[in-house]
Design an enzyme around this catalytic site. Structure first.
Site, mmCIF file in Angstrom:
data_model
loop_
_atom_site.group_PDB
_atom_site.id
_atom_site.type_symbol
_atom_site.label_atom_id
_atom_site.label_comp_id
_atom_site.label_asym_id
_atom_site.label_seq_id
_atom_site.Cartn_x
_atom_site.Cartn_y
_atom_site.Cartn_z
ATOM 1 N N GLY A 39 13.422 11.374 59.476
ATOM 2 C CA GLY A 39 12.413 12.193 58.792
ATOM 3 C C GLY A 39 11.177 11.417 58.359
ATOM 4 O O GLY A 39 10.523 11.800 57.387
ATOM 5 N N LYS A 40 10.849 10.344 59.098
ATOM 6 C CA LYS A 40 9.617 9.602 58.772
ATOM 7 C C LYS A 40 8.396 10.506 58.893
ATOM 8 O O LYS A 40 7.457 10.395 58.125
ATOM 9 C CB LYS A 40 9.417 8.431 59.751
ATOM 10 C CG LYS A 40 10.191 7.189 59.426
ATOM 11 C CD LYS A 40 9.804 6.049 60.349
ATOM 12 C CE LYS A 40 10.090 6.307 61.796
ATOM 13 N NZ LYS A 40 11.466 6.549 62.185
ATOM 14 N N GLN A 100 11.585 4.932 65.405
ATOM 15 C CA GLN A 100 13.042 4.711 65.378
ATOM 16 C C GLN A 100 13.473 4.157 64.012
ATOM 17 O O GLN A 100 12.916 4.540 63.009
ATOM 18 C CB GLN A 100 13.489 3.795 66.529
ATOM 19 C CG GLN A 100 13.394 4.442 67.905
ATOM 20 C CD GLN A 100 12.030 4.318 68.543
ATOM 21 O OE1 GLN A 100 11.368 3.315 68.413
ATOM 22 N NE2 GLN A 100 11.586 5.351 69.222
ATOM 23 N N LYS A 139 16.981 15.077 53.558
ATOM 24 C CA LYS A 139 18.067 16.018 53.890
ATOM 25 C C LYS A 139 19.221 16.018 52.888
ATOM 26 O O LYS A 139 20.377 16.235 53.265
ATOM 27 C CB LYS A 139 18.576 15.755 55.316
ATOM 28 C CG LYS A 139 17.527 16.123 56.372
ATOM 29 C CD LYS A 139 18.127 16.263 57.740
ATOM 30 C CE LYS A 139 17.166 16.903 58.713
ATOM 31 N NZ LYS A 139 17.681 17.009 60.069
ATOM 32 N N THR A 159 15.002 14.422 73.636
ATOM 33 C CA THR A 159 15.944 14.646 74.736
ATOM 34 C C THR A 159 16.780 15.907 74.572
ATOM 35 O O THR A 159 17.435 16.335 75.521
ATOM 36 C CB THR A 159 16.921 13.457 74.837
ATOM 37 O OG1 THR A 159 17.597 13.350 73.580
ATOM 38 C CG2 THR A 159 16.203 12.153 75.131
ATOM 39 N N ASP A 165 19.501 18.271 50.905
ATOM 40 C CA ASP A 165 19.856 19.696 50.926
ATOM 41 C C ASP A 165 20.939 19.981 51.978
ATOM 42 O O ASP A 165 21.766 20.858 51.798
ATOM 43 C CB ASP A 165 18.615 20.549 51.219
ATOM 44 C CG ASP A 165 17.871 20.092 52.466
ATOM 45 O OD1 ASP A 165 17.706 18.871 52.633
ATOM 46 O OD2 ASP A 165 17.474 20.945 53.272
ATOM 47 N N GLY A 208 10.422 11.012 68.435
ATOM 48 C CA GLY A 208 10.009 12.394 68.249
ATOM 49 C C GLY A 208 9.788 12.595 66.767
ATOM 50 O O GLY A 208 10.694 12.377 65.973
ATOM 51 N N HIS A 209 8.581 12.921 66.385
ATOM 52 C CA HIS A 209 8.276 13.085 64.965
ATOM 53 C C HIS A 209 7.991 14.548 64.676
ATOM 54 O O HIS A 209 7.177 15.165 65.354
ATOM 55 C CB HIS A 209 7.074 12.222 64.576
ATOM 56 C CG HIS A 209 7.372 10.755 64.657
ATOM 57 N ND1 HIS A 209 6.419 9.798 64.744
ATOM 58 C CD2 HIS A 209 8.552 10.094 64.678
ATOM 59 C CE1 HIS A 209 6.988 8.599 64.799
ATOM 60 N NE2 HIS A 209 8.280 8.754 64.770
ATOM 61 N N ASP A 263 15.420 9.037 63.637
ATOM 62 C CA ASP A 263 15.569 10.463 63.318
ATOM 63 C C ASP A 263 15.841 10.709 61.839
ATOM 64 O O ASP A 263 16.664 11.556 61.489
ATOM 65 C CB ASP A 263 16.704 11.094 64.152
ATOM 66 C CG ASP A 263 16.543 10.795 65.616
ATOM 67 O OD1 ASP A 263 15.409 10.895 66.091
ATOM 68 O OD2 ASP A 263 17.536 10.444 66.270
HETATM 69 P P1 IMP Z 1 15.074 3.791 74.661
HETATM 70 O O1 IMP Z 1 14.271 3.495 73.435
HETATM 71 O O2 IMP Z 1 14.650 5.070 75.335
HETATM 72 O O3 IMP Z 1 15.137 2.630 75.605
HETATM 73 O O4 IMP Z 1 16.589 4.054 74.202
HETATM 74 C C1 IMP Z 1 17.400 3.037 73.649
HETATM 75 C C2 IMP Z 1 18.308 3.582 72.551
HETATM 76 O O5 IMP Z 1 17.516 3.959 71.440
HETATM 77 C C3 IMP Z 1 19.098 4.848 72.941
HETATM 78 O O6 IMP Z 1 20.327 4.825 72.283
HETATM 79 C C4 IMP Z 1 18.246 5.970 72.398
HETATM 80 O O7 IMP Z 1 18.994 7.153 72.157
HETATM 81 C C5 IMP Z 1 17.744 5.328 71.129
HETATM 82 N N1 IMP Z 1 16.468 5.897 70.671
HETATM 83 C C6 IMP Z 1 15.244 5.639 71.138
HETATM 84 N N2 IMP Z 1 14.319 6.318 70.456
HETATM 85 C C7 IMP Z 1 14.967 7.007 69.515
HETATM 86 C C8 IMP Z 1 14.543 7.866 68.453
HETATM 87 O O8 IMP Z 1 13.367 8.134 68.227
HETATM 88 N N3 IMP Z 1 15.531 8.376 67.679
HETATM 89 C C9 IMP Z 1 16.852 8.077 67.862
HETATM 90 N N4 IMP Z 1 17.283 7.285 68.823
HETATM 91 C C10 IMP Z 1 16.352 6.740 69.640
#
Ligand code: IMP
Length: 431
Positions: free
Chosen positions: A24-25, A231, A336, A308, A338, A49-50, A22
Site C-alpha cells: 500500500g505504498k 516492491q 489494511k 499479474t 480494517d 503495481g501501485h 504490495d
Molecule cells: P521480477 O521483479 O518480475 O523479476 O520478479 C521477481 C520476484 O519479485 C517474483 O517473486 C515477483 O512475484 C516479485 N515481485 C516483483 N514485483 C513485485 C511487486 O510489485 N509486488 C510483489 N511482488 C513482486
C-alpha cells in the site's frame, strides 16, 4: 495520543516497503505528495503495481510515481528505474490528464520487448526452480545494464545515432536476438527495434531529462522531495530472500545511490507494511497460513497481483521480518488494519524457531532463503474485533482489541505506527 507529523518536511522523505511488496505504498505516497514539490520513483520497473483511490475512483499505475494525481507536481522516475516505454506512453497520458508533470531520467535503462521474451523463456525453462517473476523483463534489463553494461538508455530514444551505437556495442543486440531465438521466440530485428525506439522517442522525448540534476537543484534550497520505492525489502536483491527476489534495491540505499542523495538531506524514512503479510511468486514464507482466516483476508483484502492478477498468499504479520526490514525506518505505516479484523482472533508471529527444536533464531541472523527453510514461525493468536473501523480517524475510536494489537507491535519494534484503515487516500490514522 499525539498526532504523528510527517509534513511539511525539508529535503527528502523516503517511502519504502518493508515486507514482500504490495503493502500500500501507493496510497501513502499519494497522500504525502500534496506536501512535495517533486515525487520520484527510484528503482524497479513495470513489475510494480501501485494503486491509488481518490474519491472512490481507483487508479493503477506501474511506473510513474503514485503522486501523479496531484496537479502541478513533478512526477519523475530516476536512473535506477527499468523504463518500459510502452507502459510509460500510457502513464504519461494519465499524468497529463491529472495535471502533473512527468519527467524520466535520460540515463535510466530501457526495457526492450526482447527482455520480456527472455524473462518468459527463462521462467518457462526453469522447471521446479522458476522464480515466479512478473515476466516484465526486469531481470534481463538489469542483467544487461549492470552485469554486461550494455543496452539502451532513455536518452538513446532521442537519437538514431545513439540507438545504433548502443545496439552494436559489444554485439549487444545480436546476442539478444540469438538468445531469444534459441528460446523459440522471434525478437524484433535491428531495424524494427530502431523503429520502435524512434516511435517511443517521439512520444516520450519531451519528458526525458536529467532527474538527478533536478533533485540536486531542489535540495540545494531544501525543497520537499518525496522518494517512492518499489516492491519491499523482502524482495531486495541484497537484503531479500535471494534468489527469490527482484533485481533491484528496494530500500533507502537504492534512493541514495540512484538519485545521489546527500545523507544530510534525508528528512526521514517511512516504512510501509500491512497488518498481515502477503507474498506472490516463489520463495520462502514462514508465516504463511492456509485456513479460514487467510481465505477471508485474501478475499476481503482483494489480495490479487495488480500487475499479474495472481492470487497472493496470506500469512501472519511477521515481527521477525520487520525487526530486520525496519532498521532504517523512522515511522511505520501499517495498512489494511480494517482487513485484519473480522474474527475472534488475529495472528502474529513474534519469533522464528529452528524446526523441531526450542532454539530461537538470534535477533540479527540474516533471513536468507536457506535459513527460512530451516525455521518455523511461532504464531500467536491475539484477540480480534468484528466492528468496521474504516471510518475511524483516531486511535481512541478503534475497538480495544485493535488498539492493543497496534500498541503491541509498536512496543515490539520501537517505532511509532500510523494506521491505514481503508483504501481511500484519507483513510489514515495519524496518531
Ligand atoms: P521480477 O521483479 O518480475 O523479476 O520478479 C521477481 C520476484 O519479485 C517474483 O517473486 C515477483 O512475484 C516479485 N515481485 C516483483 N514485483 C513485485 C511487486 O510489485 N509486488 C510483489 N511482488 C513482486
Amino acid at each position: 495520543m499525539a498526532r504523528i507529523v510527517l509534513a511539511p518536511w525539508k529535503g527528502v522523505l523516503i517511502v519504502i516497503g518493508v515486507q514482500w511488496g504490495d503493502c500500500g505504498k501507493g496510497k501513502v505516497v499519494d497522500h504525502l505528495a500534496q506536501y512535495a514539490e517533486m515525487v520520484v520513483r527510484y528503482f524497479g520497473g513495470a513489475n510494480a503495481g501501485h494503486t491509488v483511490v481518490v474519491n472512490g475512483v481507483k487508479y493503477a499505475t506501474r511506473l510513474i510515481p503514485s503522486g501523479f494525481r496531484h496537479r502541478g507536481k513533478i512526477v519523475a522516475t530516476g536512473r535506477g528505474v527499468a523504463h518500459d516505454p510502452e507502459v510509460l506512453a500510457e502513464e504519461v497520458k494519465a499524468a497529463l490528464e491529472a495535471g502533473s508533470v512527468p519527467l524520466f531520467d535520460e540515463n535510466a535503462p530501457v526495457v526492450i520487448p526482447a527482455y520480456k521474451q527472455i524473462d518468459q523463456i527463462n521462467e518457462q525453462n526453469s522447471g521446479g526452480t522458476a522464480l515466479g517473476t512478473t515476466r516484465k523483463g526486469i531481470g534481463p534489463t538489469y542483467r544487461e545494464y549492470v552485469g554486461n553494461r550494455r543496452g539502451l538508455r532513455m536518452g538513446d530514444l532521442l537519437s538514431e545515432e545513439r540507438v545504433k551505437k548502443a545496439l552494436h556495442a559489444r554485439s549487444f543486440y545480436a546476442d539478444i536476438i540469438d538468445e531469444v531465438r534459441r528460446g523459440g521466440l522471434e525478437p524484433l530485428t535491428h531495424y524494427d527495434l530502431a523503429a520502435w525506439c524512434r516511435g517511443h522517442g517521439d512520444i516520450l522525448g519531451k519528458y526525458i531529462g536529467d532527474v538527478t540534476c533536478l533533485v540536486q537543484e531542489l535540495l540545494r534550497s531544501n525543497r520537499p522531495i518525496l522518494c517512492e520505492g518499489a516492491q519491499g525489502e523482502g524482495l531486495d536483491i541484497w537484503r531479500g530472500t535471494w534468489p527469490y527476489c527482484t533485481s533491484s534495491l528496494c530500500g533507502v540505499p537504492g534512493a541514495i545511490s540512484t538519485l545521489d542523495l546527500p545523507r544530510k538531506k534525508i528528512a526521514g524514512v517511512v516504512g510501509i507494511c500491512k497488518a498481515y503479510v502477503t507474498r506472490v511468486g516463489a520463495g520462502p514464507f514462514p508465516t504463511l497460513m492456509d485456513n479460514d482466516w487467510s481465505k477471508r483476508v485474501q478475499k476481503v483484502g482483494g489480495e490479487k497481483g495488480t500487475v499479474t492478477g495472481r492470487p497472493r498468499d496470506v500469512g501472519a504479520l511477521d515481527i521477525e521480518q520487520l525487526r530486520r526490514t525496519t532498521r532504517d525506518v523512522d515511522y511505520l505505516v501499517m495498512n489494511k488494519l480494517d482487513v485484519l479484523g473480522g474474527g475472534d482472533q488475529v495472528p502474529i508471529c513474534l519469533d522464528y524457531f529452528y524446526k523441531n527444536t526450542k532454539q530461537r533464531v538470534e535477533r540479527d541472523t540474516t533471513l536468507t532463503t536457506e535459513l527460512m527453510e530451516r525455521v518455523e514461525a511461532k504464531i500467536e493468536l491475539l484477540p480480534g474485533w468484528t466492528e468496521s473501523i474504516s471510518d475511524c480517524r483516531s486511535r481512541s475510536a478503534l475497538p480495544k482489541a485493535a488498539r492493543d494489537f497496534v500498541e503491541h507491535v509498536e512496543k515490539l519494534l520501537g517505532k511509532p505506527i500510523i494506521l491505514g484503515v481503508g483504501p481511500d487516500r484519507d483513510a489514515i490514522i495519524w496518531e
